[in-house]
Scaffold this active site. Structure first.
Site, PDB file in Angstrom:
ATOM      1  N   TYR A 161      -1.206  -0.438 -11.069  1.00  0.00           N
ATOM      2  CA  TYR A 161      -1.457  -1.914 -10.752  1.00  0.00           C
ATOM      3  C   TYR A 161      -2.485  -2.492 -11.479  1.00  0.00           C
ATOM      4  CZ  TYR A 161       1.662  -1.036  -6.996  1.00  0.00           C
ATOM      5  OH  TYR A 161       2.689  -0.516  -6.042  1.00  0.00           O
ATOM      6  N   TYR A 187       0.844  -1.155   0.168  1.00  0.00           N
ATOM      7  CA  TYR A 187       0.108   0.052   0.111  1.00  0.00           C
ATOM      8  C   TYR A 187       0.866   1.253  -0.069  1.00  0.00           C
ATOM      9  CZ  TYR A 187      -3.732  -3.254   0.952  1.00  0.00           C
ATOM     10  OH  TYR A 187      -4.680  -4.266   0.871  1.00  0.00           O
ATOM     11  N   SER A 188       0.431   2.305  -0.966  1.00  0.00           N
ATOM     12  CA  SER A 188       1.254   3.477  -0.824  1.00  0.00           C
ATOM     13  C   SER A 188       0.836   4.193   0.525  1.00  0.00           C
ATOM     14  CB  SER A 188       0.910   4.418  -2.048  1.00  0.00           C
ATOM     15  OG  SER A 188       1.163   3.894  -3.155  1.00  0.00           O
ATOM     16  N   CYS A 236      -0.583   7.436 -10.845  1.00  0.00           N
ATOM     17  CA  CYS A 236      -0.801   6.534  -9.963  1.00  0.00           C
ATOM     18  C   CYS A 236      -2.165   6.079 -10.048  1.00  0.00           C
ATOM     19  CB  CYS A 236      -0.421   6.984  -8.732  1.00  0.00           C
ATOM     20  SG  CYS A 236      -0.386   5.553  -7.284  1.00  0.00           S
ATOM     21  N   GLU A 277       3.338   4.480 -11.234  1.00  0.00           N
ATOM     22  CA  GLU A 277       3.096   3.103 -10.345  1.00  0.00           C
ATOM     23  C   GLU A 277       1.829   2.924 -10.497  1.00  0.00           C
ATOM     24  OE1 GLU A 277       5.758   3.460  -6.750  1.00  0.00           O
ATOM     25  OE2 GLU A 277       3.880   3.043  -5.802  1.00  0.00           O
TER      26      GLU A 277
END
Ligand code: NAP
Length: 392
Positions: free
Chosen positions: A392, A193-194, A350, A390
Site C-alpha cells: 500500500y 488491516y491484514s 507485504c 500486497e
C-alpha cells in the site's frame, strides 16, 4: 445483433474492499454499495489508472459482452460470471484479417497485468461474510504496544467475534469501520488491516483474530484502534482476500519480504507453520527503522532458525548506513538464488509500496545470476500461485 464490447469488472471474491480504485479513478467510474465495488460501463474509459493501485489484482477483470452488466447486476455478484460464448465476427475482408471479436476475447482473457492466484494447496477462504450494511460486532480482548520507540506506536489488537462464525485464513484482511461520520455526514468507509493471527486463533481453538496497527498522525482508524480499551465493541467487515494465502503443503518453502506492519501476515504464516509442523522452512527479510520500531522483535528472536531464518534490516540505526530489505536480499543473494531455483518456493511481499521497485531490481539481478529472466520466472510463479504481493 449488437456489437460486442469489452467490459471492465472487479472480482468480488478477490477484492478486499480497500476502495483504493474508487478513490483513484479520475472520472468516477467506480462505486460501491454495502456488498461490492463495481465499474460503471457507461463511464469507464479504460484509462487503466485503477489497475496498478489495486493490491490484489481483483481489478484486472474483463469480459467481452453484447450487453454490459449493469451496476445493479454487479452489486449482486458473489462471483464473476464466466465469459459467455460470443459469436465470431462474420468472415470477410482480406484473407488473414484478424477477427476483432477473437482479438477482444484474447485481450480480455489476458488482463492488463498478471493475475494473482492462490497457492494450489491453500485452504479455501471464506470471503465477504460481513459487509458494510451487516458488519460483525467484535469485542476487544487485548490491546498491547509492540514497539519501544516512543515516536512509533505499533499495537497488537485482539478481537473476539464471540459466537459469530468468522473464519479467517492467514494472509486475509478485515475491514474496521471507524465510528462516526465523515464531513459529508456519511458513515466512514472501513479501513483494511491484514490479520496477524493464524486460522484457529491467537491460541489454538480460540478463534479470535489479531491485527497489527501503527498509529498514524491524524489517522482516523489507526488512532481509533490504537486507543481501544479492552471490552469495547468494534464493527468488522470481511474477511477479504483469496489469493495472498499460504500453501498447506508442509514442504513448501516460503520467502517472506516485508516492511513495518506489513509483517502482520508473516506473523500469521509463521504461527500456522509452527502449529502445523511444516518442514519446508521460511526465510524472512523484514525491514524497520530500528529494533525498537520493529513489531514483534521480542517474540521473533525466540523462533528457531530451522523454522524461520531471519534477516532483520534497519534503516535508521545511529551508527550504520541506511539498509533496506532489497539491499539485504542482494547481499544474501546465494540464499535467495537457491530458493528461486526451487519450485517449492513461494514468495510473499507485504508492506510499503515503495519497496516493490527495489525488490524487483534485486530479484532481476539474482535471477540473472542463475541464468533466468526474473519477469518470466515471476510470471510462472504467479500463475502457479507462488508469487504474492500486497503493498500500500
Ligand atoms: P515504516 O515503519 O514507515 O517503514 C518500514 C521500513 O521500510 C523502514 O525501515 C523504512 O525506511 C523502509 N522503507 C521506506 N521506503 C522503502 C523502500 N522504498 N524500499 C524498502 N524499504 C523502505 O513502515 P510502516 O509505517 O509500518 O508501513 C508499512 C506499510 O505496510 C504501510 O504502508 C501499510 O499500509 C502497509 N501494510 C500494512 C498491513 C497491516 O495489516 N498492518 C498490511 C499490508 C500492508 P525509512 O527509514 O527510509 O523510512
Amino acid at each position: 445483433m449488437t456489437t460486442p464490447v469489452k467490459q471492465h469488472l472487479i472480482d468480488p471474491e478477490i477484492c478486499i474492499r480497500c476502495y483504493t480504485c474508487e478513490m483513484t479513478c479520475p472520472i468516477g467510474a467506480i462505486e460501491h454499495d454495502d456488498n461490492n465495488v463495481v465499474v460503471n460501463a457507461d463511464v469507464c474509459n479504460f484509462c487503466m489508472d485503477c489497475i496498478p493501485v489495486c493490491p490484489t489484482g481483483s481489478i484486472d477483470e474483463w469480459r467481452v459482452v453484447e450487453t454490459p452488466y449493469t451496476l445493479e447486476e454487479q452489486y449482486e455478484f458473489d462471483e464473476l460470471p464466466e465469459q459467455a460464448e460470443i459469436e465470431a465476427a462474420p468472415a470477410g475482408g482480406d484473407e488473414g484479417e484478424a477477427d476483432p471479436i477473437a482479438a477482444l476475447l484474447a485481450e480480455a482473457h489476458k488482463g492488463a497485468g498478471g493475475k494473482a492466484r492462490a497457492p494450489l494447496t491453500a485452504a479455501k477462504p471464506a470471503v465477504n461474510m460481513y459487509t458494510l450494511g451487516k458488519p460483525a460486532k467484535m469485542k476487544v480482548q487485548g490491546n498491547y504496544r509492540l514497539t519501544d520507540d516512543p515516536s512509533h506506536d505499533v499495537r497488537h489488537i485482539i478481537l473476539d467475534p464471540g459466537a459469530l462464525p468468522f473464519p479467517v485464513l492467514e494472509g486475509q484482511s478485515v475491514g474496521i469501520i471507524p465510528p462516526g461520520q465523515d464531513a459529508e455526514g456519511k458513515a466512514h468507509l472501513p479501513r483494511l488491516y491484514s490479520v496477524s493471527s493464524p486460522r484457529d486463533g491467537e491460541r489454538p481453538g480460540y478463534h479470535n483474530i489479531s491485527l497489527t496497527v501503527k498509529r498514524e498522525d491524524g489517522g482516523l482508524a489507526s488512532n481509533y484502534l490504537c486507543d481501544l480499551e479492552q471490552g469495547s465493541e468494534v464493527e468488522v467487515t470481511g474477511p477479504f482476500g483469496s489469493t495472498f494465502l499460504m500453501p498447506n503443503d508442509p514442504n513448501a518453502r516460503l520467502l517472506l519480504i516485508c516492511t513495518g506492519t506489513g509483517s502482520a501476515p508473516m506473523r500469521a504464516f509463521t504461527m500456522q507453520r509452527q502449529r502445523g509442523g511444516a518442514t519446508g522452512g521460511m526465510t524472512m527479510f523484514f525491514g524497520a527503522r530500528t529494533p525498537e520500531s520493529l513489531p514483534y522483535f521480542g517474540p521473533l528472536k525466540k523462533i528457531p532458525e530451522k523454522i524461520l531464518r531471519q534477516h532483520l534490516v534497519f534503516s535508521r540505526l545511529p551508527d550504520a548506513d541506511k539498509e533496506y530489505v532489497q539491499d539485504r536480499i542482494v547481499s544474501e543473494q546465494d540464499e535467495v538464488a537457491e530458493m528461486l531455483g526451487d519450485d517449492r518456493t513461494h514468495i510473499y511481499i507485504c508492506g510499503l509500496r515503495g519497496m516493490e521497485e527495489g525488490v524487483e531490481l534485486a530479484m532481476t539481478s539474482i535471477a540473472e545470476s542463475i541464468g533466468q529472466q526474473w519477469t518470466a520466472l515471476r510470471d510462472v510463479m504467479r500463475d502457479e500461485g507462488r508469487y504474492h504481493v500486497e503493498t500500500y
